[in-house]
Design a protein around this motif. Sequence first.
Motif, mmCIF file in Angstrom:
data_model
loop_
_atom_site.group_PDB
_atom_site.id
_atom_site.type_symbol
_atom_site.label_atom_id
_atom_site.label_comp_id
_atom_site.label_asym_id
_atom_site.label_seq_id
_atom_site.Cartn_x
_atom_site.Cartn_y
_atom_site.Cartn_z
ATOM 1 N N UNK A 103 0.828 -1.205 0.000
ATOM 2 C CA UNK A 103 0.000 0.000 0.000
ATOM 3 C C UNK A 103 0.862 1.255 0.000
ATOM 4 N N UNK A 104 2.002 1.197 0.684
ATOM 5 C CA UNK A 104 2.919 2.340 0.657
ATOM 6 C C UNK A 104 3.543 2.511 -0.719
ATOM 7 N N UNK A 105 3.787 1.399 -1.409
ATOM 8 C CA UNK A 105 4.452 1.456 -2.710
ATOM 9 C C UNK A 105 3.494 1.873 -3.818
ATOM 10 N N UNK A 106 2.297 1.301 -3.832
ATOM 11 C CA UNK A 106 1.409 1.503 -4.990
ATOM 12 C C UNK A 106 -0.052 1.710 -4.630
ATOM 13 N N UNK A 107 -0.395 1.704 -3.354
ATOM 14 C CA UNK A 107 -1.788 1.849 -2.968
ATOM 15 C C UNK A 107 -2.301 3.274 -3.108
ATOM 16 N N UNK A 108 -3.621 3.406 -3.113
ATOM 17 C CA UNK A 108 -4.233 4.733 -3.180
ATOM 18 C C UNK A 108 -4.342 5.316 -1.770
ATOM 19 N N UNK A 109 -4.494 6.635 -1.661
ATOM 20 C CA UNK A 109 -4.714 7.212 -0.327
ATOM 21 C C UNK A 109 -5.913 6.599 0.380
ATOM 22 N N UNK A 110 -6.964 6.284 -0.367
ATOM 23 C CA UNK A 110 -8.146 5.684 0.241
ATOM 24 C C UNK A 110 -7.830 4.294 0.811
ATOM 25 N N UNK A 225 -3.390 -3.692 -12.017
ATOM 26 C CA UNK A 225 -3.479 -5.149 -12.152
ATOM 27 C C UNK A 225 -2.477 -5.639 -13.194
ATOM 28 N N UNK A 226 -1.761 -6.659 -12.855
ATOM 29 C CA UNK A 226 -0.698 -7.141 -13.730
ATOM 30 C C UNK A 226 0.681 -6.760 -13.250
ATOM 31 N N UNK A 227 0.777 -5.796 -12.329
ATOM 32 C CA UNK A 227 2.072 -5.366 -11.794
ATOM 33 C C UNK A 227 2.389 -6.015 -10.448
ATOM 34 N N UNK A 228 1.679 -7.076 -10.113
ATOM 35 C CA UNK A 228 1.818 -7.652 -8.777
ATOM 36 C C UNK A 228 3.220 -8.100 -8.444
ATOM 37 N N UNK A 229 3.900 -8.784 -9.364
ATOM 38 C CA UNK A 229 5.245 -9.273 -9.069
ATOM 39 C C UNK A 229 6.245 -8.124 -8.944
ATOM 40 N N UNK A 230 6.055 -7.074 -9.730
ATOM 41 C CA UNK A 230 6.938 -5.906 -9.615
ATOM 42 C C UNK A 230 6.763 -5.227 -8.258
ATOM 43 N N UNK A 231 5.516 -5.052 -7.841
ATOM 44 C CA UNK A 231 5.253 -4.450 -6.530
ATOM 45 C C UNK A 231 5.807 -5.336 -5.422
ATOM 46 N N UNK A 232 5.660 -6.638 -5.594
ATOM 47 C CA UNK A 232 6.172 -7.558 -4.583
ATOM 48 C C UNK A 232 7.695 -7.505 -4.513
ATOM 49 N N UNK A 233 8.350 -7.388 -5.649
ATOM 50 C CA UNK A 233 9.807 -7.279 -5.651
ATOM 51 C C UNK A 233 10.256 -6.030 -4.886
ATOM 52 N N UNK A 234 9.573 -4.925 -5.094
ATOM 53 C CA UNK A 234 9.887 -3.703 -4.351
ATOM 54 C C UNK A 234 9.590 -3.880 -2.859
ATOM 55 N N UNK A 235 8.504 -4.587 -2.571
ATOM 56 C CA UNK A 235 8.153 -4.846 -1.171
ATOM 57 C C UNK A 235 9.270 -5.584 -0.459
ATOM 58 N N UNK A 236 9.761 -6.642 -1.080
ATOM 59 C CA UNK A 236 10.797 -7.456 -0.446
ATOM 60 C C UNK A 236 12.126 -6.710 -0.354
ATOM 61 N N UNK A 237 12.378 -5.799 -1.285
ATOM 62 C CA UNK A 237 13.585 -4.980 -1.190
ATOM 63 C C UNK A 237 13.587 -4.148 0.078
ATOM 64 N N UNK A 238 12.407 -3.823 0.570
ATOM 65 C CA UNK A 238 12.292 -3.045 1.811
ATOM 66 C C UNK A 238 12.166 -3.956 3.030
ATOM 67 N N UNK A 239 11.365 -4.999 2.926
ATOM 68 C CA UNK A 239 11.042 -5.797 4.112
ATOM 69 C C UNK A 239 12.207 -6.642 4.589
ATOM 70 N N UNK A 240 13.101 -7.031 3.698
ATOM 71 C CA UNK A 240 14.191 -7.911 4.107
ATOM 72 C C UNK A 240 15.131 -7.241 5.097
ATOM 73 N N UNK A 241 15.240 -5.924 5.030
ATOM 74 C CA UNK A 241 16.004 -5.236 6.069
ATOM 75 C C UNK A 241 15.365 -5.398 7.431
ATOM 76 N N UNK A 242 14.033 -5.486 7.454
ATOM 77 C CA UNK A 242 13.333 -5.701 8.715
ATOM 78 C C UNK A 242 13.582 -7.078 9.292
ATOM 79 N N UNK A 243 13.780 -8.083 8.437
ATOM 80 C CA UNK A 243 14.093 -9.424 8.934
ATOM 81 C C UNK A 243 15.450 -9.408 9.622
ATOM 82 N N UNK A 244 16.383 -8.624 9.087
ATOM 83 C CA UNK A 244 17.674 -8.488 9.752
ATOM 84 C C UNK A 244 17.527 -7.963 11.161
ATOM 85 N N UNK A 245 16.589 -7.046 11.372
ATOM 86 C CA UNK A 245 16.369 -6.511 12.712
ATOM 87 C C UNK A 245 15.708 -7.540 13.628
#
Length: 604
Positions: A103-110, A225-245
Amino acid sequence: MTPDETSAWQRLCPLPMAQLDPLPAIARHLDHPDTARRLAAADAGRTPPDDVLADLREIGVAAVYDPAGATAVHVNALNAQAARHSGSLAITLGVNALALLPLCIAGTPQQRDRAGAVLRSGGAAAMLLTELEHGSNLARTGTRADAVDGGYRLTGEKHLINGGTRHDLLITLARLADTDRFGLFLAARDDTVTALPRWRTLPAVAADISGVRFAGTPAQPIGTPGDGLTILQLTLALSRGGIGSLASGAASGALAAAVGYARERDVYGEPIVHLGAIAEHLVRAAALDVLVAATAVKATFLINALGPAAAYAAAVAKYACCELAEQAVTEGRAVLGSRALVEEFGYAARVRDVLLYGVFDGTRHILLDQLQWRLERFAAGSDRSGDGYPVLADAYSGTPQPLVRAARLRLRPYAPGPAARAATLAARTCRPAVAALGALFTRLVDLVGQARRDGRWAADQAWRFAAAGVLAEAEALLAAVELIDPDCRAVAGLPGRAAARDEAALGYALGWRGADLAARVEVLAADLRPDRPAGPAHGHRDLVVAFAGELAPARTALRHWLTSPLTEPAGPATDAPAGPSTPDEPDGMTGRSATADRLGAGVR
């Protein structure tokens, strides 16, 4: 909480925890003995710690994850705090950040407002990716999203989902009808959603790891719709730092438990912390603790500043922090002996829980594949960005920015060559081990270049992954040098000095892990050309000697810390000037190091 129980993540963080509201109040609550008792009871009953979660909601934990104001620094600091106490609690909280990143990467304000309202009202979010038949191959996802008037309908099953039976918002990866395109979708739990039974997991036994079945569930697409894997790739680029913590919290919790036990356990006339073998396990755990924390903190602040452009640092953190945290817990297990395997003594939960982080948000093999790709780029000489330290200094001096802003940054990937970074640091300090670290990186990159020319690189995934593992663990040493060495901190824009115990732990880490990595590089070299007779390998011996020179003074200083009351203040670095090291007596390299002087003389 006593000063020596302050986590390494907190000590190395450039920002005082007091500036990260509501984390100080959360930390105080988690440190309370009654909270520990309730978390242990939840594990014993394999039931989610609902009473502790309710307490944290009262304190304001929802603000840490609310897309309106969540930051990478707040999220990862909480990851480290929670994992220090309970793996079940940590992942039950942490999945909210993972689920809401799209939602932070591609979601709408709503959509973000809707998610924030659910969190503030006591709800939670889950990320639904895994299907049993397809494992980590998300391109085989079978869950469908069929377009209907006003949105989409989801059909299919997901398994091994954190929060699968309980969480309200379901962020789901699904295939668009019968196509080869995928989308991420925001759905809410309703009567079309069936909660499937919980799985009995080895780690995080109180967490809700279960499944979900969709039967025409209404859903909204996140982004196009159709960009799910791209959004997920960006998601994991951010979340994996959190796993380190998360791994950092696990390592610090294990160290605190093992040190506390060794200081009190007396079976030979004095506490067992005075036994050399026991002290050595604790010294190793302390060294691993700072390596994990430094790597996690570095990834956190680069993600905060650069967003997905920090993917390399996040991948290093995901792999190295999990690998080293498991070793830290093992060192503590050796201190407790059989008691580490008895549920009632508490440490057994740490042995189990740390195993989860290595498969969370991608297995080790997935991370090694990403790291070997970057290592090949280093060998190809494609980087022309210098040592990257102006960017890192800006990251460490920056304030936490909303994830919704950081996640949408589209900057050049930050991955300056490690040999160039090590050379810059070596020029600022007289420690031979730092120069040896630069030589190790150079040797590794040269071997990769040779493997590429010989065809071994393309043909042998196992060799590539072994080299990538060395890269990640050497990067952990480099991160610790940047955050802890008194002369190198200035290169990263950090004032003052780190805590004396952390300086000592860095010295031991350089000596122990540096020598181990040098040996592993030479094994890679020998394996690369087994038909050639082995030479004298003077360069390898020189590297080992340079690293091992750190061991004796660091061991002395750390054993003094273990057997003496701690008098230094807790928290981040002091404001005292570091002062230059001299060639005649560099910090940490003489028989009596400056670190040992700061901690006091002698060891029993």
